[in-house]
Design an enzyme around this catalytic site. Structure first.
Site, PDB file in Angstrom:
ATOM      1  N   LYS A  52      48.376  35.367  45.471  1.00 41.72           N
ATOM      2  CA  LYS A  52      49.725  34.802  45.478  1.00 41.72           C
ATOM      3  C   LYS A  52      50.670  35.713  46.258  1.00 41.72           C
ATOM      4  O   LYS A  52      51.459  35.243  47.088  1.00 41.72           O
ATOM      5  CB  LYS A  52      50.222  34.603  44.034  1.00 41.72           C
ATOM      6  CG  LYS A  52      49.487  33.475  43.307  1.00 41.72           C
ATOM      7  CD  LYS A  52      49.773  33.420  41.807  1.00 41.72           C
ATOM      8  CE  LYS A  52      48.898  32.358  41.138  1.00 41.72           C
ATOM      9  NZ  LYS A  52      49.036  32.315  39.664  1.00 41.72           N
ATOM     10  N   GLN A  96      51.309  35.543  34.703  1.00 45.40           N
ATOM     11  CA  GLN A  96      49.923  35.076  34.803  1.00 45.40           C
ATOM     12  C   GLN A  96      49.300  34.956  33.415  1.00 45.40           C
ATOM     13  O   GLN A  96      49.412  35.863  32.590  1.00 45.40           O
ATOM     14  CB  GLN A  96      49.109  36.044  35.688  1.00 45.40           C
ATOM     15  CG  GLN A  96      47.697  35.588  35.995  1.00 45.40           C
ATOM     16  CD  GLN A  96      47.631  34.344  36.880  1.00 45.40           C
ATOM     17  OE1 GLN A  96      48.550  34.049  37.638  1.00 45.40           O
ATOM     18  NE2 GLN A  96      46.545  33.600  36.781  1.00 45.40           N
ATOM     19  N   ASP A 119      56.001  27.844  37.739  1.00 44.06           N
ATOM     20  CA  ASP A 119      54.709  27.379  37.228  1.00 44.06           C
ATOM     21  C   ASP A 119      54.838  26.015  36.555  1.00 44.06           C
ATOM     22  O   ASP A 119      53.839  25.333  36.310  1.00 44.06           O
ATOM     23  CB  ASP A 119      54.168  28.366  36.176  1.00 44.06           C
ATOM     24  CG  ASP A 119      53.090  29.281  36.725  1.00 44.06           C
ATOM     25  OD1 ASP A 119      52.416  28.887  37.694  1.00 44.06           O
ATOM     26  OD2 ASP A 119      52.924  30.379  36.173  1.00 44.06           O
TER      27      ASP A 119
END
Ligand code: GUN
Length: 293
Positions: A52, A96, A119
C-alpha cells in the site's frame, strides 16, 4: 473462457489516479495523503501494508506508516487514531486487520473518523452503503464491482451466489450485488459455514463469488457451465520450490473450474491487486472531499 486480469486492471486504474494526482498538483492542490497503522509482524499484513505504501509513492500520494509491536495497548492505539483524525495533512487512514486478541477491533474501527475511513469499515460508512448514500466502499467488494464493470459483465437479473459472510467481503458484496444500479440488479444468495448442501446453491450461480479462505473449496462439479467465478481466497500454502517457502492458493480449484467458466479470476493476479487500487481511489476521493463535503 476469459481470464479476469486483476493485475492489469489495477495498473490501468493506478495510471488513471496518477494522472489525476499530477493534475491536482499542477493546479497547486494538496497532495493526497494516506496513513497506515500496522500492529505486529504477521507476514501477510506486513506485505499488504508495504504494498500500500509503495503504491502511494508510485502514484504520487504522500504516505506514512505507523508501526507498533503486538504488545501495544488499546489505549495507545486509540490515542494514535485520535491524532490521525485531527491531522489535517492526512486525508485517509487504515488500521490493518487482524489486530492482536487483547485489542477490541470494533472499538478501534469505531474510533476512526468516518470521513477518513478509506477502508469503509466504520458503521457509518457501512450504513451509508446499505442506504445507497455516498460512502467509502470496502476495497475488495469495490474491486470486484470494478472488474465486472471493466469487463462489461451483465449482472441484471442474474443469480449471484456469495460464499462467506465476513464484514470485509461477503456481507458488503451481497448487498452491493443486489443494489438497483449496474453492477448490481442481481438476485443474491449468501452461503456460509452452516449452509446445508453448498453445491446445490453454487450450481444455481450465474455469478459465484467465493471468500472463505479454504483452498480448493469450490470444485468443478459445483459450478454451472458458463458461470462467472470470482475467487477472493489467498491462503498461503507451503511450497518448498519457492524462495519464500509458500505460494498463494485460492478457494477455487482453478484448473478444473476454469474450463466451465465464461470468466474467472486467477489467484494470484485476480481480485488481490484490485484491492490496493480501490484503497487509492478512496484516498483520492477523501482528498477531493467527494464522499463527505
Ligand atoms: N485485512 C484484510 N483485508 C484488509 C483491508 O482491506 N483493510 C485492512 N485495514 N485490513 C485488512
Amino acid at each position: 473462457m476469459t481470464l479476469l486480469d486483476g493485475k492489469k486492471t489495477s495498473e490501468v486504474i493506478q495510471d488513471e489516479i496518477a494522472a489525476e494526482v499530477a493534475q491536482i498538483k499542477a493546479n497547486g492542490g494538496k497532495t493526497p495523503h494516506l496513513a497506515a497503522v500496522l500492529v505486529g509482524n504477521d507476514g501477510g499484513s506486513v506485505t499488504y501494508v508495504n504494498n500500500k505504501v509503495l503504491t502511494c509513492e508510485r502514484i504520487g500520494f504522500g504516505s506514512s506508516l505507523i508501526r507498533y509491536e503486538d504488545t501495544v495497548t488499546e489505549e495507545e492505539l486509540l490515542n494514535k487514531i485520535k491524532e490521525l483524525n485531527e491531522d489535517e495533512g492526512v486525508d485517509g487512514f487504515i488500521v490493518q486487520l487482524p489486530l492482536p486478541k487483547h485489542i477490541n477491533s470494533n472499538k478501534v474501527i469505531e474510533a476512526i473518523d468516518p470521513k477518513k475511513d478509506v477502508d469503509g469499515f466504520h458503521p457509518t460508512n457501512v450504513g451509508r452503503m446499505v442506504a445507497g448514500l455516498p460512502a467509502y466502499l470496502p476495497a475488495t467488494p469495490a474491486g470486484i464491482l470494478e472488474l465486472l464493470k471493466r469487463y462489461n459483465i451483465e449482472t441484471l437479473g442474474k443469480h449471484c451466489v456469495v460464499i462467506g459472510r465476513s464484514n470485509i467481503v461477503g456481507t458488503p458484496m451481497s448487498i452491493l450485488m443486489s443494489k438497483c444500479s449496474y453492477p448490481g440488479e442481481s438476485t443474491v444468495t449468501i452461503c456460509h459455514r452452516n449452509t446445508v448442501n453448498l453445491a446445490h446453491h453454487t450450481r444455481q450461480a450465474d455469478i459465484l463469488i467465493v471468500a472463505v479462505g479454504k483452498p480448493g473449496l469450490v470444485t468443478a462439479d459445483m459450478v454451472k457451465e458458463g458461470a462467472v467465478v470470482i475467487d477472493v481466497g489467498t491462503t498461503r500454502v507451503p511450497d518448498a520450490s519457492r524462495k519464500s517457502g509458500f505460494r498463494l492458493r485460492g478457494d477455487v480449484d482453478f484448473e478444473n473450474v476454469a474450463e466451465k467458466c465464461s470468466y474467472i479470476t486467477p489467484v494470484p493476479g485476480g481480485v488481490g491487486p484490485l484491492t490496493i487500487a480501490m484503497l487509492m481511489m478512496n484516498t483520492l476521493k477523501a482528498a477531493k472531499k467527494e464522499v463527505y463535503s
